[in-house]
Scaffold this active site. Structure first.
Site, PDB file in Angstrom:
ATOM      1  N   GLY A 168      75.649 -40.605  54.745  1.00 38.42           N
ATOM      2  CA  GLY A 168      76.514 -40.811  56.097  1.00 38.42           C
ATOM      3  C   GLY A 168      76.346 -39.445  56.698  1.00 38.42           C
ATOM      4  O   GLY A 168      75.254 -38.949  56.885  1.00 38.42           O
ATOM      5  N   ALA A 222      71.572 -39.915  43.195  1.00 36.76           N
ATOM      6  CA  ALA A 222      72.026 -41.371  43.687  1.00 36.76           C
ATOM      7  C   ALA A 222      73.684 -41.394  43.858  1.00 36.76           C
ATOM      8  O   ALA A 222      74.332 -40.245  43.469  1.00 36.76           O
ATOM      9  CB  ALA A 222      72.056 -42.288  42.547  1.00 36.76           C
ATOM     10  N   CYS A 232      74.093 -37.365  61.438  1.00 38.55           N
ATOM     11  CA  CYS A 232      72.787 -37.144  61.945  1.00 38.55           C
ATOM     12  C   CYS A 232      71.820 -38.388  61.272  1.00 38.55           C
ATOM     13  O   CYS A 232      71.424 -39.401  62.192  1.00 38.55           O
ATOM     14  CB  CYS A 232      71.974 -36.223  60.985  1.00 38.55           C
ATOM     15  SG  CYS A 232      72.166 -34.802  62.295  1.00 38.55           S
TER      16      CYS A 232
HETATM   17  C1  UDX Z   1      71.106 -33.791  57.715  1.00 41.35           C
HETATM   18  C2  UDX Z   1      69.630 -33.382  57.452  1.00 41.35           C
HETATM   19  O1  UDX Z   1      69.339 -32.971  55.965  1.00 41.35           O
HETATM   20  C3  UDX Z   1      69.290 -32.326  58.363  1.00 41.35           C
HETATM   21  O2  UDX Z   1      67.902 -31.660  57.999  1.00 41.35           O
HETATM   22  C4  UDX Z   1      69.281 -32.929  59.794  1.00 41.35           C
HETATM   23  O3  UDX Z   1      69.098 -31.596  60.611  1.00 41.35           O
HETATM   24  C5  UDX Z   1      70.879 -33.529  59.901  1.00 41.35           C
HETATM   25  O4  UDX Z   1      71.184 -34.494  58.858  1.00 41.35           O
HETATM   26  P1  UDX Z   1      73.471 -33.331  56.961  1.00 41.35           P
HETATM   27  O5  UDX Z   1      73.973 -34.402  57.873  1.00 41.35           O
HETATM   28  O6  UDX Z   1      74.187 -32.117  57.301  1.00 41.35           O
HETATM   29  O7  UDX Z   1      71.956 -32.948  57.281  1.00 41.35           O
HETATM   30  O8  UDX Z   1      73.830 -33.876  55.560  1.00 41.35           O
HETATM   31  P2  UDX Z   1      72.698 -33.769  54.164  1.00 41.35           P
HETATM   32  O9  UDX Z   1      73.131 -32.602  53.263  1.00 41.35           O
HETATM   33  O10 UDX Z   1      71.311 -34.122  54.364  1.00 41.35           O
HETATM   34  O11 UDX Z   1      73.441 -35.179  53.595  1.00 41.35           O
HETATM   35  C6  UDX Z   1      73.362 -36.487  54.274  1.00 41.35           C
HETATM   36  C7  UDX Z   1      74.274 -37.538  53.163  1.00 41.35           C
HETATM   37  O12 UDX Z   1      73.204 -37.801  52.314  1.00 41.35           O
HETATM   38  C8  UDX Z   1      75.489 -36.981  52.837  1.00 41.35           C
HETATM   39  O13 UDX Z   1      76.245 -38.260  52.942  1.00 41.35           O
HETATM   40  C9  UDX Z   1      74.941 -36.829  51.413  1.00 41.35           C
HETATM   41  O14 UDX Z   1      76.276 -37.296  50.489  1.00 41.35           O
HETATM   42  C10 UDX Z   1      73.918 -37.867  50.995  1.00 41.35           C
HETATM   43  N1  UDX Z   1      73.076 -37.318  49.981  1.00 41.35           N
HETATM   44  C11 UDX Z   1      72.237 -36.283  50.164  1.00 41.35           C
HETATM   45  C12 UDX Z   1      72.882 -38.294  48.934  1.00 41.35           C
HETATM   46  O15 UDX Z   1      73.790 -39.261  48.958  1.00 41.35           O
HETATM   47  N2  UDX Z   1      72.030 -37.655  48.005  1.00 41.35           N
HETATM   48  C13 UDX Z   1      71.295 -36.830  47.956  1.00 41.35           C
HETATM   49  O16 UDX Z   1      70.377 -36.496  46.915  1.00 41.35           O
HETATM   50  C14 UDX Z   1      71.185 -35.970  49.385  1.00 41.35           C
END
Ligand code: UDX
Length: 589
Positions: free
Chosen positions: A269, A264, A272
């Site tokens: 953001g 959480a 993607c």
């Molecule tokens: C994502 C997908 O994971 C990937 O498969 C796709 O190809 C591109 O988009 P990315 O944008 O690099 O990858 O970041 P990711 O690690 O997935 O995190 C995305 C966002 O979710 C971040 O802002 C992160 O802080 C947030 N997040 C992630 C959470 O708030 N909680 C989580 O449990 C996981």
């Protein structure tokens, strides 16, 4: 091994190109940006990704990778071409496929001069139907050749994450091959079999449209999972002794749920999730289809930073002139990327509320300063950031923030109030020492919000409730709202301590420069399921303009009092002047 060309050397293109080349595949990278080609040819990566620079230099030295500004050379020297150009959002949040189209045009032109069969692989995230539509048709039209006989085509989505792009490319969990015909699929499968050799992951052969959808469904599901746990976090926050961290752990042990992506926080953001969800939503709307889980996923996310600020406000009161330290600006730890970063949205909202904002991020300061300009104080380090602050908010989960002790917060801050927006601290420990709030952490002290949370099923009920009960109403209006025309009505959030009327006047002034007097409530728009857990209505007052810095032609108004955003002209939401005009028309009712 086949020779490969890569069209578009952004995040995906460059990581893919380098990974292929270190496994002894001859790679030729093409990009329209000449300065990028120059830098890459010298071994200077144009994105930050761990390990990339070393691998790039090795491949250049071994002559396994080269870069060119000539698309014809790239096609002539390769058997397979991967399209990895960007698919950004347009202003209306629909997908911009112009880079894909120009790559297809260049490939078509180059193929005209090529004799042998060639495989084109779309790796960019594109809407369902794009590979066999726009890409295939453009190549056929420009090259004069026929797909199936002269060239083949596949859709092969990527799933790499920023910060682990190389690892993710070298060890994918699956390979999706969306094939136009068997020959194309066989050719690509054979290529991957050789590339991955003994670590071959499961391969799914399917149609291009399914491959395109798999990518969107995958990202939408992950974003939904995060929004789900954030929704539970919001519930925990109003329940003493509840803690979302334990709930995530508890449900994560269930293999059907899985423990990943259940952290959480203040929201998701990056480059993607926001773009892809918005594109999928806009696409489904164009088919007159609602995807309510997608709406809910985005709405929960949009409110996460606002929820965080609301919690802080309940401790600090009005934020005007309060000093707020924001720790972290990147959209996640391990990257300098601030695209669609919730941390930045949080900062902007704090500024809007009149707070004095101090920011610090170990790597994203430069990028953030381009966005935030001189509206914030850029701290030297994390301790300088929290110094003399009335509140500190953790917005990105950087390791170095984890090292700030409760004692340091206590000693350095004016008021040791910390909001842990990424759950990086041991809450029990910190709670003993300082005023400690966190996403998903129940607190005995926090009273239940005064604003009644309700979503009205129909506008008439909403009008009645407002008129009869004179309750505080949360008006909703987001700037650059990705959703729909309805949101463009002046409205906004009722600020702490403000009445609805004051909020409307303030918002109208902010939006239009007009100072208005409110006469009577004439219309309310409410929408079901859009803002779960919130009393969401847009209200329209008839107004009398007291002062105006701009002049607008007012036309006779025949508009209905209550209208449906679906009936609004498509461009309304994004045309600022038109928006003001429509508001005034409505206000003349
Ligand atoms: C994502 C997908 O994971 C990937 O498969 C796709 O190809 C591109 O988009 P990315 O944008 O690099 O990858 O970041 P990711 O690690 O997935 O995190 C995305 C966002 O979710 C971040 O802002 C992160 O802080 C947030 N997040 C992630 C959470 O708030 N909680 C989580 O449990 C996981």
């Amino acid at each position: 091994m086949k020779n490969v060309s890569i069209f578009g050397l952004g995040y995906v293109g460059l990581s893919t190109a380098v990974c292929f080349s270190i496994k002894n595949i001859n790679v030729i990278g093409y990009d329209v940006d000449k300065s990028k080609i120059e830098k890459l040819s010298m071994g200077i990566p144009t994105i930050y990704e761990e390990g990339l620079e070393e691998l790039l230099k090795v491949s250049i030295k071994n002559e396994k990778i080269k870069f060119t500004s000539d698309p014809k050379e790239a096609i002539a020297k390769s058997d397979i071409t991967f399209i990895t150009v960007g698919t950004p959002s347009k202003e209306d949040k629909s997908i911009d496929l112009s880079y894909v189209e120009s790559a297809a045009t260049q490939i078509g032109e180059a193929l005209r001069e090529k004799k042998s069969w060639h495989l084109i692989v779309v790796k960019s995230t594109v809407l369902p139907g794009t590979t066999e539509g726009l890409v295939l048709k453009t190549i056929e039209r420009v090259s004069g050749k026929k797909c199936g006989t002269d060239f083949g085509i596949c859709m092969n989505p990527e799933f790499l994450k920023e910060g682990s792009a190389i690892k993710d490319t070298l060890n994918p969990e699956r390979i999706i091959i969306g094939e136009y015909d068997k020959k194309s699929g066989d050719y690509l499968e054979e290529f991957f079999r050789q590339f991955y050799d003994n670590i071959l992951p499961p391969i799914l052969r399917t149609s291009p449209i399914n491959a395109e959808l798999i990518k969107y469904a995958n990202n939408a599901f992950l974003a939904m999972k995060i929004s789900f746990i954030n929704m539970i976090a919001n519930l925990c926050q109003v329940l003493p002794k509840a803690d979302v961290e334990d709930i995530a752990r508890g449900i994560g042990y269930d293999k059907r749920v899985g423990s990943l992506f259940l952290k959480a926080g203040i929201g998701w953001g990056g480059s993607c999730f926001p773009k892809d969800l918005a594109a999928l939503r806009s696409f489904s709307r164009s088919l007159n289809l609602d995807l309510p889980l997608l709406d809910a996923t985005m709405i929960v996310n949009e409110y996460q930073p606002i929820n965080a600020i609301n919690l802080v406000e309940r401790k600090l009161g009005n934020l005007k002139d309060k000093v707020i330290a924001v720790l972290g600006l990147a959209f996640k730890a391990g990257t300098d990327d601030i695209r669609e970063s919730v941390a930045i949205k949080l900062v902007e909202e704090l500024i809007r509320k009149g707070a004095k904002v101090k920011v610090y991020d170990p790597v994203a300061m430069k990028n953030a300063s381009m966005k935030l300009g001189n509206k914030v104080y850029y701290a030297e380090d994390s301790l300088d950031c929290i110094k003399n602050a009335d509140c500190a908010i953790v917005a990105t989960e950087w390791e170095e923030f984890k090292r700030i002790t409760a004692k340091q917060f206590k000693e350095l801050m004016k008021r040791p109030l910390v909001f842990d927006g990424r759950r990086i601290y041991n809450s029990k420990e910190y709670k003993n020492e300082i005023e400690f709030l966190a996403v998903g952490l129940g607190s005995e002290e926090l009273e239940i919000p005064k604003v009644r949370m309700e979503t009205f099923l129909n506008p008439a009920l909403a009008v009645n409730a407002i008129v009869a009960k004179k309750e505080k109403i949360l008006l909703v209006k987001r700037r650059n709202e990705p959703f729909s025309g309805f949101w463009s009505l002046p409205g906004g959030f009722v600020e702490y301590g403000e009445t609805v009327e004051e909020a409307v006047k303030r918002e109208v002034k902010e939006e239009t420069g007009l100072i208005v007097e409110l006469e009577k409530l004439v219309g309310v728009y409410s929408e079901r399921n859009r803002h779960p857990g919130r009393h969401v209505v847009a209200v329209c007052y008839s107004t009398k303009i007291k002062e105006s810095k701009i002049s607008i032609d007012l036309e006779e108004n025949e508009e209905a009092k209550f209208f449906n955003y679906r009936e609004l002209p498509k461009n309304l939401a994004f045309d600022h002047n038109k928006m003001i005009y429509d508001y005034l028309k409505l206000s003349e009712l």
